[in-house]
Design a protein around this motif. Structure first.
Motif, PDB file in Angstrom:
ATOM      1  N   VAL A  76      13.759  11.969   2.884  1.00  0.00           N
ATOM      2  CA  VAL A  76      13.394  11.506   1.550  1.00  0.00           C
ATOM      3  C   VAL A  76      12.064  10.769   1.602  1.00  0.00           C
ATOM      4  O   VAL A  76      11.677  10.214   2.630  1.00  0.00           O
ATOM      5  N   GLN A  77      11.383  10.774   0.479  1.00  0.00           N
ATOM      6  CA  GLN A  77      10.180   9.961   0.306  1.00  0.00           C
ATOM      7  C   GLN A  77      10.237   9.335  -1.079  1.00  0.00           C
ATOM      8  O   GLN A  77      10.345  10.047  -2.081  1.00  0.00           O
ATOM      9  N   VAL A  78      10.187   8.019  -1.131  1.00  0.00           N
ATOM     10  CA  VAL A  78      10.210   7.292  -2.405  1.00  0.00           C
ATOM     11  C   VAL A  78       8.852   6.622  -2.576  1.00  0.00           C
ATOM     12  O   VAL A  78       8.417   5.844  -1.724  1.00  0.00           O
ATOM     13  N   VAL A  79       8.173   6.950  -3.674  1.00  0.00           N
ATOM     14  CA  VAL A  79       6.875   6.352  -3.986  1.00  0.00           C
ATOM     15  C   VAL A  79       7.089   5.257  -5.018  1.00  0.00           C
ATOM     16  O   VAL A  79       7.767   5.461  -6.033  1.00  0.00           O
ATOM     17  N   LEU A  80       6.519   4.074  -4.748  1.00  0.00           N
ATOM     18  CA  LEU A  80       6.685   2.925  -5.633  1.00  0.00           C
ATOM     19  C   LEU A  80       5.338   2.267  -5.892  1.00  0.00           C
ATOM     20  O   LEU A  80       4.409   2.370  -5.075  1.00  0.00           O
ATOM     21  N   ARG A  81       5.242   1.604  -7.028  1.00  0.00           N
ATOM     22  CA  ARG A  81       4.118   0.706  -7.308  1.00  0.00           C
ATOM     23  C   ARG A  81       4.649  -0.718  -7.327  1.00  0.00           C
ATOM     24  O   ARG A  81       5.739  -0.976  -7.820  1.00  0.00           O
ATOM     25  N   ILE A  82       3.861  -1.639  -6.784  1.00  0.00           N
ATOM     26  CA  ILE A  82       4.266  -3.041  -6.753  1.00  0.00           C
ATOM     27  C   ILE A  82       3.621  -3.753  -7.937  1.00  0.00           C
ATOM     28  O   ILE A  82       2.437  -4.110  -7.913  1.00  0.00           O
ATOM     29  N   GLY A  83       4.374  -3.924  -9.004  1.00  0.00           N
ATOM     30  CA  GLY A  83       3.876  -4.596 -10.193  1.00  0.00           C
ATOM     31  C   GLY A  83       4.157  -6.082 -10.165  1.00  0.00           C
ATOM     32  O   GLY A  83       4.628  -6.630  -9.160  1.00  0.00           O
ATOM     33  N   ARG A  84       3.916  -6.734 -11.290  1.00  0.00           N
ATOM     34  CA  ARG A  84       4.105  -8.187 -11.349  1.00  0.00           C
ATOM     35  C   ARG A  84       5.561  -8.583 -11.122  1.00  0.00           C
ATOM     36  O   ARG A  84       5.849  -9.645 -10.576  1.00  0.00           O
TER      37      ARG A  84
END
Length: 319
Positions: free
Chosen positions: A249-257
């Motif tokens: 698996v590959q999970v792409v995330l953005r680190i927001g506030r």
């Protein structure tokens, strides 16, 4: 094997090294992966009926779709019809490949993700003025892979054109609009065994200096953003929400506030040489794990303990 492009080369090379006989499907006769084929099949990976006919005519132990989303669901359905092993049930594979259904499943499970809206044909004309999201937007066809029909819009002025482009590309006519999360982009690469996600590497995408929403320039491990543990926890929740219990698996995330938010979940090897990064960083052979899962062997994740410290190309890596 569905696909013979650059994203599949690492796995194809690993299959040859391990003595697998491999029939490879790709519509491009010049695809580089055909160099590793025991049988070349000039068949589009999106032509599921042709793939099924071909697979039924061969004496196969498994079917695998690495490096691109759309073929993952086809591989799972064909495997089920032919009684072949596969790490994903067809329903799970569909959630992992269809962006709108994935967003709905993540929302139902309370997994953090960007604010989004799905728009039908009747809503597109008024969306530019009535959409209750804030720019910049990502506009995409939820049933297409890659960047086909995808646009990043920085104001409402360009929204109507982007919606039209996405609708043209969409198979079903629906369009997905998402808010852009302002923050570092991380990828959690791992392997699921018996319903447990084993994280193997957390890497960070290098953003273009003049446009953070453009395609990444590359990926760095370890991630500079201090959010590994939080990202891994959200990745675990996302994988569980989609019902992924076996395979890479590959999970792409953005680190927001407010912390990590899920951009996408792929139930396959990543297309950015993630398996090679994992092998270099941890010694874990993700290609071997993917091949074992594809033919129904019970894979056991290897020791993923970093081995030593080193500098490669000026970038600090933990080997």
């Amino acid at each position: 094997m569905l696909g013979a492009g650059p994203a599949q080369l690492g796995l194809l090379e690993a299959a040859r090294e391990r003595g697998y006989w491999v029939a490879i499907c790709d519509r491009d006769p010049a695809a580089p992966g055909f160099a590793f084929a025991d049988r070349r099949c000039i068949v589009s990976t999106e032509d599921e009926h042709a793939v099924e006919r071909l697979a039924s005519a061969l004496d196969l132990d498994g079917i695998l779709a690495p490096g691109s989303d759309w073929a993952v669901a086809s591989a799972a359905r064909v495997a089920e019809k032919l009684g072949l092993p596969h790490p994903l049930a067809p329903a799970t594979a569909l959630l992992a490949t269809q962006k709108l259904r994935q967003r709905e499943a993540l929302a139902a499970a309370g997994v953090p993700q960007p604010r989004w809206r799905a728009l039908g044909a009747s809503e597109l004309e008024t969306a530019a003025t009535e959409l209750d999201l804030d720019p910049p937007f990502v506009v995409k066809a939820p049933d297409r892979q890659g960047r086909r029909g995808l646009s990043v819009v920085h104001s409402r002025a360009g929204l109507t054109e982007a919606l039209g482009r996405a609708r043209t590309a969409s198979r079903g006519g629906a369009v997905l609009v998402e808010e852009v999360v302002d923050g570092p982009q991380l990828s959690v690469t791992g392997f699921c065994a018996a319903g447990e996600l084993v994280p193997l590497a957390v890497s960070e995408a290098l953003a273009a200096p003049d446009d953070p929403t453009a395609l990444p320039l590359g990926h760095v491990w370890p991630a500079a953003a201090d959010a590994d543990e939080a990202a891994i926890e959200v990745a675990r929740r996302a994988v569980a929400a989609l019902g992924i219990e076996e395979g890479p698996v590959q999970v792409v995330l953005r680190i927001g506030r407010s912390g990590p938010e899920v951009i996408s979940v792929a139930a396959r090897l990543g297309s950015d040489h993630d398996a090679d990064l994992v092998a270099a960083a941890t010694g874990v052979d993700l290609h071997a794990l993917a091949l074992e899962a594809a033919v129904g062997l019970p894979p056991a994740p290897r020791d993923a303990t970093p081995r030593a410290a080193a500098h490669v190309g000026g970038v600090a890596l933990n080997f």
